[in-house]
Design an enzyme around this catalytic site. Sequence first.
Site, PDB file in Angstrom:
ATOM      1  N   SER A 149       5.077   1.405 -51.065  1.00  0.00           N
ATOM      2  CA  SER A 149       3.725   1.045 -50.666  1.00  0.00           C
ATOM      3  C   SER A 149       3.443  -0.430 -50.911  1.00  0.00           C
ATOM      4  CB  SER A 149       2.707   1.895 -51.435  1.00  0.00           C
ATOM      5  OG  SER A 149       1.392   1.449 -51.205  1.00  0.00           O
TER       6      SER A 149
ATOM      7  N   TYR B  90      -0.425  -1.929 -44.344  1.00  0.00           N
ATOM      8  CA  TYR B  90      -1.579  -1.591 -43.524  1.00  0.00           C
ATOM      9  C   TYR B  90      -1.907  -2.790 -42.633  1.00  0.00           C
ATOM     10  CZ  TYR B  90      -2.152   2.019 -47.100  1.00  0.00           C
ATOM     11  OH  TYR B  90      -1.947   3.064 -47.958  1.00  0.00           O
TER      12      TYR B  90
ATOM     13  N   THR C 174       0.944   2.099 -41.771  1.00  0.00           N
ATOM     14  CA  THR C 174       0.134   3.300 -41.958  1.00  0.00           C
ATOM     15  C   THR C 174      -1.222   3.113 -41.292  1.00  0.00           C
ATOM     16  OG1 THR C 174       1.226   3.845 -44.044  1.00  0.00           O
ATOM     17  CG2 THR C 174      -0.931   4.827 -43.662  1.00  0.00           C
TER      18      THR C 174
ATOM     19  N   LYS D 254       3.048   5.375 -38.917  1.00  0.00           N
ATOM     20  CA  LYS D 254       2.693   6.559 -39.707  1.00  0.00           C
ATOM     21  C   LYS D 254       1.228   6.921 -39.472  1.00  0.00           C
ATOM     22  CE  LYS D 254       2.983   8.294 -44.475  1.00  0.00           C
ATOM     23  NZ  LYS D 254       1.575   8.712 -44.677  1.00  0.00           N
TER      24      LYS D 254
ATOM     25  N   HIS E  82      -2.216  11.781 -43.679  1.00  0.00           N
ATOM     26  CA  HIS E  82      -2.380  11.093 -44.965  1.00  0.00           C
ATOM     27  C   HIS E  82      -2.524  12.094 -46.117  1.00  0.00           C
ATOM     28  CE1 HIS E  82      -2.935   6.794 -46.170  1.00  0.00           C
ATOM     29  NE2 HIS E  82      -3.216   7.368 -47.317  1.00  0.00           N
TER      30      HIS E  82
ATOM     31  N   ILE F  36       5.177  19.500 -47.768  1.00  0.00           N
ATOM     32  CA  ILE F  36       6.538  19.936 -48.099  1.00  0.00           C
ATOM     33  C   ILE F  36       6.610  20.296 -49.582  1.00  0.00           C
ATOM     34  CG2 ILE F  36       8.958  19.249 -48.247  1.00  0.00           C
ATOM     35  CD1 ILE F  36       8.026  19.551 -45.389  1.00  0.00           C
TER      36      ILE F  36
ATOM     37  N   GLY G  55       5.541  13.257 -50.797  1.00  0.00           N
ATOM     38  CA  GLY G  55       4.677  12.420 -51.618  1.00  0.00           C
ATOM     39  C   GLY G  55       4.352  13.071 -52.948  1.00  0.00           C
TER      40      GLY G  55
END
Length: 399
Positions: free
Chosen positions: A111, A133, A159, A257, A281, A315, A335
């Site tokens: 990130s 971003y 993203t 994304k 998200h 997931i 995540g």
Amino acid sequence: MASTKEWFESVAEAQRRAKRRLPKSVYGALVAGAERGGTLDDNVRAFGELGLIPRIATGLGGGRELATTVLGQEVSLPVVVSPAGVQAVHPEGEVAVARAAAASGTAMGLSSFASKPIEEVAAANPKVFFQTYWMGTRERMVHVMDRARTAGAQGLIVTLDWTFAHRRDWGSPAIPERLDLKTMARLAPEVLLRPRWLADWARGGGAPDLAVPNVAGPGEPPPSFFGAYGEWMMTPPATWPDIAWMREAWGGPFLVKGIMHPDDARRAVEIGADAISVSNHGGNNVDSTPASIRALPGIVDAVGDHVEVLLDGGIRRGSDVVKALALGARAVLIGRAYLWGMAANGEAGVHNVLEILRAGIDETLVGLGRASIHDLTPRDVLMAPGFAIHDGAGASSPA
């Protein structure tokens, strides 16, 4: 094999250990979902609505093929670590995640709001994709991208699935601007209830640093989380021509994304994206958005083989990964699962989660009579009535 002190056998167990180990506010931030959390819950629930159709007497022996490529990087299993901002669950943060992902032979997304510099993370795992971003000036964005490229980032993730949705029906944990004495005094009661977490940070050199080093301008000190967040909020929203400019400015493998609509998937192909991630998200954007897995088949139908399709959201086990691959995803991003692993047992816990997923994928392939993840097809999955996909024309239709 039952769980032990140093090893857990499921992502659910990692979550339970994370809840016991983390201060209430830190754990609350990990499990947060927008508004009533409908999308957050649906991301997980939808996988339970998908059945698998086993085959018997297949004579399947030996090892199964789990390897694939994502953005040109070879990975030993179709699971990539998703980028996640400021990681206060463990003092080694993204560097520990990078080492664990490397040990499992996979890539990770870093990130732009990470707590560790990209140079340190890329040194720990050369298969790193830098996430950003649309924020700040184009000059600032070019500087950030150039720094990531120089550090060794193998791809860029932009993203777009975030509308600054902060509301939580149950209340959001307060994220401090800085950890000054007043803030530490306010947080002390919940931190003292988690002495092992406190001890980890004490050994690591002190309280979490809420600065974000990867978005600093030339010669600038790292801004605070909220300083960077404020700049992001004040930046006019991106358009597809803006994303086309970013793709050109980056010049390397490029992933968009936040795709939930087939039309957006087509636009990503048009601007030259190499990959897209079907993502809401993690349930932290517009609540009542359907689960990512519900949108996946329609998006795969829309773009065919013109772009790599990944899936992000919900997931929790290897069979979830297999379902996503059978419906057309090349790989998945995880995540919360790896963050729970890191909270439970640091770097080893992240590796533990990845290996749980590897084993689950392999076991599911055996049950389905498939020697390779590349042999999976939609015929391996049973979709119950009501499992809807978007048809790209503004309506939903049953799968």
